[in-house]
Design a protein around this motif. Structure first.
Motif, PDB file in Angstrom:
ATOM      1  N   LYS A  97       6.781 -40.969 -11.053  1.00  0.00           N
ATOM      2  CA  LYS A  97       5.633 -42.068 -10.953  1.00  0.00           C
ATOM      3  C   LYS A  97       4.826 -42.454  -9.937  1.00  0.00           C
ATOM      4  CE  LYS A  97       7.479 -43.142 -15.744  1.00  0.00           C
ATOM      5  NZ  LYS A  97       7.937 -44.640 -16.414  1.00  0.00           N
ATOM      6  N   PHE A  98       6.043 -42.688  -8.453  1.00  0.00           N
ATOM      7  CA  PHE A  98       5.392 -43.376  -7.147  1.00  0.00           C
ATOM      8  C   PHE A  98       4.426 -42.459  -6.701  1.00  0.00           C
ATOM      9  CE2 PHE A  98       5.912 -42.238  -2.892  1.00  0.00           C
ATOM     10  CZ  PHE A  98       5.384 -43.037  -2.739  1.00  0.00           C
ATOM     11  N   TYR A  99       5.122 -41.208  -6.958  1.00  0.00           N
ATOM     12  CA  TYR A  99       3.945 -40.374  -6.678  1.00  0.00           C
ATOM     13  C   TYR A  99       1.950 -40.518  -7.358  1.00  0.00           C
ATOM     14  CZ  TYR A  99       7.367 -37.064  -3.231  1.00  0.00           C
ATOM     15  OH  TYR A  99       7.658 -37.247  -2.769  1.00  0.00           O
ATOM     16  N   LEU A 100       2.464 -40.952  -8.506  1.00  0.00           N
ATOM     17  CA  LEU A 100       1.136 -41.077  -9.157  1.00  0.00           C
ATOM     18  C   LEU A 100       1.122 -41.857  -8.938  1.00  0.00           C
ATOM     19  CD1 LEU A 100       2.416 -40.234 -13.184  1.00  0.00           C
ATOM     20  CD2 LEU A 100       0.594 -39.040 -11.455  1.00  0.00           C
ATOM     21  N   ASN A 101       1.315 -43.458  -8.660  1.00  0.00           N
ATOM     22  CA  ASN A 101       0.468 -44.688  -8.004  1.00  0.00           C
ATOM     23  C   ASN A 101       0.666 -44.337  -6.484  1.00  0.00           C
ATOM     24  OD1 ASN A 101       1.443 -45.983 -10.614  1.00  0.00           O
ATOM     25  ND2 ASN A 101       2.855 -46.142 -10.071  1.00  0.00           N
ATOM     26  N   PHE A 102       1.053 -43.761  -6.053  1.00  0.00           N
ATOM     27  CA  PHE A 102       0.520 -43.506  -3.843  1.00  0.00           C
ATOM     28  C   PHE A 102      -0.421 -43.166  -4.509  1.00  0.00           C
ATOM     29  CE2 PHE A 102       0.885 -40.509  -0.539  1.00  0.00           C
ATOM     30  CZ  PHE A 102       1.069 -41.956   0.257  1.00  0.00           C
ATOM     31  N   SER A 103      -0.510 -41.832  -5.029  1.00  0.00           N
ATOM     32  CA  SER A 103      -1.751 -40.855  -4.968  1.00  0.00           C
ATOM     33  C   SER A 103      -3.328 -41.576  -5.195  1.00  0.00           C
ATOM     34  CB  SER A 103      -1.984 -39.242  -5.926  1.00  0.00           C
ATOM     35  OG  SER A 103      -1.380 -38.949  -5.954  1.00  0.00           O
ATOM     36  N   ASP A 104      -3.264 -42.556  -6.252  1.00  0.00           N
ATOM     37  CA  ASP A 104      -3.823 -43.249  -6.956  1.00  0.00           C
ATOM     38  C   ASP A 104      -4.546 -44.466  -6.022  1.00  0.00           C
ATOM     39  OD1 ASP A 104      -4.627 -42.302  -9.322  1.00  0.00           O
ATOM     40  OD2 ASP A 104      -3.394 -43.619 -10.654  1.00  0.00           O
ATOM     41  N   TYR A 105      -3.682 -44.570  -4.506  1.00  0.00           N
ATOM     42  CA  TYR A 105      -3.414 -45.782  -4.081  1.00  0.00           C
ATOM     43  C   TYR A 105      -4.207 -45.290  -2.929  1.00  0.00           C
ATOM     44  CZ  TYR A 105      -2.246 -47.353   0.945  1.00  0.00           C
ATOM     45  OH  TYR A 105      -2.315 -47.845   2.122  1.00  0.00           O
ATOM     46  N   LEU A 106      -4.623 -43.661  -2.528  1.00  0.00           N
ATOM     47  CA  LEU A 106      -5.071 -43.743  -1.634  1.00  0.00           C
ATOM     48  C   LEU A 106      -6.598 -43.205  -1.762  1.00  0.00           C
ATOM     49  CD1 LEU A 106      -2.701 -40.262  -1.091  1.00  0.00           C
ATOM     50  CD2 LEU A 106      -2.656 -42.561   0.508  1.00  0.00           C
ATOM     51  N   ALA A 107      -6.605 -42.672  -3.243  1.00  0.00           N
ATOM     52  CA  ALA A 107      -8.451 -42.602  -3.583  1.00  0.00           C
ATOM     53  C   ALA A 107      -8.651 -44.578  -3.512  1.00  0.00           C
ATOM     54  CB  ALA A 107      -8.091 -42.304  -5.292  1.00  0.00           C
ATOM     55  N   GLU A 108      -7.611 -45.102  -4.338  1.00  0.00           N
ATOM     56  CA  GLU A 108      -8.751 -46.395  -4.067  1.00  0.00           C
ATOM     57  C   GLU A 108      -8.395 -47.411  -2.821  1.00  0.00           C
ATOM     58  OE1 GLU A 108      -6.283 -47.252  -8.471  1.00  0.00           O
ATOM     59  OE2 GLU A 108      -5.606 -48.326  -6.644  1.00  0.00           O
TER      60      GLU A 108
ATOM     61  N   PRO B  41     -17.780 -42.323  -8.208  1.00  0.00           N
ATOM     62  CA  PRO B  41     -17.103 -43.249  -8.414  1.00  0.00           C
ATOM     63  C   PRO B  41     -15.137 -43.353  -9.178  1.00  0.00           C
ATOM     64  CG  PRO B  41     -19.033 -41.870  -9.984  1.00  0.00           C
ATOM     65  CD  PRO B  41     -18.643 -41.094  -8.668  1.00  0.00           C
ATOM     66  N   LEU B  42     -14.651 -43.715  -9.437  1.00  0.00           N
ATOM     67  CA  LEU B  42     -13.978 -43.975  -9.357  1.00  0.00           C
ATOM     68  C   LEU B  42     -12.713 -43.154 -10.144  1.00  0.00           C
ATOM     69  CD1 LEU B  42     -11.634 -47.552  -8.886  1.00  0.00           C
ATOM     70  CD2 LEU B  42     -11.078 -45.614  -7.820  1.00  0.00           C
ATOM     71  N   ARG B  43     -13.695 -42.830 -11.099  1.00  0.00           N
ATOM     72  CA  ARG B  43     -13.049 -41.847 -12.456  1.00  0.00           C
ATOM     73  C   ARG B  43     -13.442 -40.268 -11.700  1.00  0.00           C
ATOM     74  NH1 ARG B  43     -18.557 -43.462 -14.114  1.00  0.00           N
ATOM     75  NH2 ARG B  43     -19.541 -41.585 -14.473  1.00  0.00           N
ATOM     76  N   ILE B  44     -14.544 -39.935 -10.305  1.00  0.00           N
ATOM     77  CA  ILE B  44     -14.240 -38.734 -10.194  1.00  0.00           C
ATOM     78  C   ILE B  44     -13.043 -38.484  -9.056  1.00  0.00           C
ATOM     79  CG2 ILE B  44     -15.844 -37.109  -8.679  1.00  0.00           C
ATOM     80  CD1 ILE B  44     -17.097 -37.531 -11.507  1.00  0.00           C
ATOM     81  N   LEU B  45     -12.873 -39.564  -8.129  1.00  0.00           N
ATOM     82  CA  LEU B  45     -11.951 -39.962  -6.713  1.00  0.00           C
ATOM     83  C   LEU B  45     -10.621 -39.813  -8.196  1.00  0.00           C
ATOM     84  CD1 LEU B  45     -13.260 -42.849  -5.159  1.00  0.00           C
ATOM     85  CD2 LEU B  45     -13.097 -40.237  -4.922  1.00  0.00           C
ATOM     86  N   TYR B  46     -10.198 -40.398  -9.123  1.00  0.00           N
ATOM     87  CA  TYR B  46      -8.479 -40.540  -9.852  1.00  0.00           C
ATOM     88  C   TYR B  46      -8.660 -39.097 -10.077  1.00  0.00           C
ATOM     89  CZ  TYR B  46      -8.276 -45.374 -10.174  1.00  0.00           C
ATOM     90  OH  TYR B  46      -8.254 -46.462  -9.873  1.00  0.00           O
TER      91      TYR B  46
ATOM     92  N   GLY C 150      -7.152 -48.129 -12.173  1.00  0.00           N
ATOM     93  CA  GLY C 150      -7.863 -48.714 -11.079  1.00  0.00           C
ATOM     94  C   GLY C 150      -7.752 -50.774 -12.359  1.00  0.00           C
ATOM     95  N   HIS C 151      -7.395 -50.903 -12.141  1.00  0.00           N
ATOM     96  CA  HIS C 151      -7.338 -52.505 -12.531  1.00  0.00           C
ATOM     97  C   HIS C 151      -5.667 -52.922 -12.249  1.00  0.00           C
ATOM     98  CE1 HIS C 151     -10.679 -52.085 -14.891  1.00  0.00           C
ATOM     99  NE2 HIS C 151     -10.380 -51.053 -14.960  1.00  0.00           N
ATOM    100  N   TYR C 152      -6.441 -54.234 -11.775  1.00  0.00           N
ATOM    101  CA  TYR C 152      -4.522 -55.076 -11.181  1.00  0.00           C
ATOM    102  C   TYR C 152      -4.741 -56.327 -11.279  1.00  0.00           C
ATOM    103  CZ  TYR C 152      -3.634 -51.115  -8.359  1.00  0.00           C
ATOM    104  OH  TYR C 152      -3.900 -49.760  -8.137  1.00  0.00           O
ATOM    105  N   GLN C 153      -3.283 -57.063 -11.672  1.00  0.00           N
ATOM    106  CA  GLN C 153      -4.163 -58.724 -12.282  1.00  0.00           C
ATOM    107  C   GLN C 153      -2.327 -58.754 -10.789  1.00  0.00           C
ATOM    108  OE1 GLN C 153      -1.692 -60.888 -15.094  1.00  0.00           O
ATOM    109  NE2 GLN C 153      -2.816 -60.103 -16.568  1.00  0.00           N
ATOM    110  N   ILE C 154      -3.292 -60.259 -10.420  1.00  0.00           N
ATOM    111  CA  ILE C 154      -2.691 -60.741  -9.352  1.00  0.00           C
ATOM    112  C   ILE C 154      -1.891 -62.303  -9.766  1.00  0.00           C
ATOM    113  CG2 ILE C 154      -2.347 -61.292  -6.909  1.00  0.00           C
ATOM    114  CD1 ILE C 154      -4.242 -60.010  -6.015  1.00  0.00           C
ATOM    115  N   ASN C 155      -0.716 -62.574  -9.819  1.00  0.00           N
ATOM    116  CA  ASN C 155      -0.191 -63.905 -10.524  1.00  0.00           C
ATOM    117  C   ASN C 155      -0.315 -64.483  -8.854  1.00  0.00           C
ATOM    118  OD1 ASN C 155       0.442 -65.618 -11.547  1.00  0.00           O
ATOM    119  ND2 ASN C 155       1.397 -64.294 -13.403  1.00  0.00           N
TER     120      ASN C 155
END
Length: 294
Positions: free
Chosen positions: A63-74, A15-20, A233-238
Motif C-alpha cells: 500500500k505504501f508503494y501505491l501511495n508513493f506512486s500517487d505522491y509522485l503524480a500529485e 487531469p489528475l485522472r490521467i496522471l493516476y 486525490g483528496h486529503y483532510q488536514i486536522n
C-alpha cells in the motif's frame, strides 16, 4: 534544461485522472520489478511494528508503494494545480485556530510529518487570515529540482524559506500574529548535528530540534498538522494546537509532543508514511537520549 521544464509543465497540466494512470504504471514497475528501497522500507516497518506478522508488513509495504506512486503524480500536478482545484481536494479542519492566534497577536509554527501528501499543505495560505506563510524546505543537490520545488512551495502567496535561514528569520521578524511557518519536522538531522534523540515508533530516533529553541524563547502558537488521505486525490488536514504542560514550554517538550502526535497519526494509517526515508540511519550518533514520555 528548458526543454525538460516545458515537458514537466505539459505533463502537469494533464487531469489528475490521467496522471493516476501513470501512477498505476509506476506502482506496477516499482512493486513487481524495481523494488525501490525495498530493504530499507521493510526494515523500517519491521522495527516500527515488531508486533506485526511478515504478511501484515508486506501488505503495508504494498500500500505504501501505491501511495508513493500517487505522491509522485500529485507532486507533478502541483506545478500547475489551480487554487480552485486545491480547495476541492484539500479540506482544512479547525481553521479557527489560525484566527485565534491572529487575535492573540502570536505567530504560528506548523509542525507536520512526511505523511502523504505533505506537498499540498501550502494551499493553507489561501484560507488563513495571516498574510505571511512560509513553507520551510531543505536544499537539495540538484539545482533544477531545487528551483522547481521552491516554485511549487511559493505558490498561492507562500514565500518558501530554506531551513538554514528560517530560525534567524523568525527571531528577527515581529511576532504579531501575521506569520505562519510550516516545518516538515521529522527531518533527519545531519550526522554532525545529531545531539538529541527520543523513542519514536519503537526505535531510538535522532530528532531535529531547531523549532524547540523557538518554543522556549518566544511566545508562539505551535500547531500539529494531522494529514489524512480520504481517497485518491483528496486529503483532510486536522489542526491541533499544542499546549505546554506548565505555564511555558520547557526544553524538548514540543519535540516530544510532536513525535507522539505523529506516531499516533502513523499508527492509524501506516501505509501513508514515507518509509523509504532514512530516518534512523544516525541513531548510533545520538548523544543525549530522552526515554521519558509526556
Amino acid at each position: 534544461m528548458n526543454f525538460l521544464i516545458k515537458i514537466l509543465y505539459l505533463i502537469s497540466k494533464m487531469p489528475l485522472r490521467i496522471l493516476y494512470i501513470f501512477s498505476d504504471i509506476i506502482f506496477f514497475l516499482n512493486y513487481y520489478f524495481v523494488g525501490y528501497r525495498k530493504k530499507i522500507i521493510t526494515k523500517n516497518l519491521k522495527n516500527s511494528f515488531p508486533e506485526k506478522s511478515d504478511e501484515e508488513i508486506a501488505q503495508i509495504r504494498k500500500k505504501f508503494y501505491l501511495n508513493f506512486s500517487d505522491y509522485l503524480a500529485e507532486t507533478i500536478k502541483s506545478f500547475t494545480m489551480s487554487e480552485t482545484e486545491t480547495k476541492v481536494r484539500m479540506q482544512h479542519i479547525n481553521q479557527h485556530l489560525f484566527h485565534e492566534a491572529k487575535a492573540e497577536g502570536k505567530n504560528i509554527i506548523l509542525l507536520a510529518g512526511h505523511v502523504f501528501n505533505w506537498e499540498w499543505m501550502n494551499t493553507l495560505a489561501t484560507i488563513v487570515p495571516q498574510n505571511n506563510c512560509h513553507p520551510v524546505y531543505r536544499r537539495v543537490n540538484s539545482n533544477f529540482w531545487e528551483d522547481q520545488m521552491k516554485k511549487v512551495r511559493s505558490k498561492f502567496g507562500n514565500v518558501a524559506l530554506e531551513a538554514n535561514e528560517v530560525i534567524l528569520n523568525i527571531f528577527r521578524n515581529k511576532n504579531d500574529g501575521d506569520s505562519i511557518y510550516l516545518f516538515v519536522a521529522d527531518q533527519t538531522p545531519h550526522v554532525a548535528h545529531v545531539n538529541y534523540g527520543l523513542e519514536f515508533l519503537n526505535q531510538r530516533t535522532p530528532a531535529f530540534i531547531g523549532y524547540d529553541k523557538l518554543a522556549t524563547r518566544m511566545d508562539l502558537v505551535f500547531i500539529y498538522t494531522e494529514m489524512r488521505k480520504v481517497k485518491r486525490g483528496h486529503y483532510q488536514i486536522n489542526y491541533h494546537r499544542m499546549e505546554p504542560e506548565g505555564e511555558k514550554f520547557v526544553n524538548n517538550e514540543v519535540v516530544k509532543k510532536f513525535h507522539q502526535l505523529l506516531e499516533n497519526t502513523i499508527k492509524k494509517r501506516p501505509d501513508n508514511y514515507l518509509w523509504s526515508h532514512r530516518k534512523w540511519k544516525y541513531q548510533d550518533s545520538i548523544k543525549t537520549f530522552d526515554s521519558e514520555k509526556i
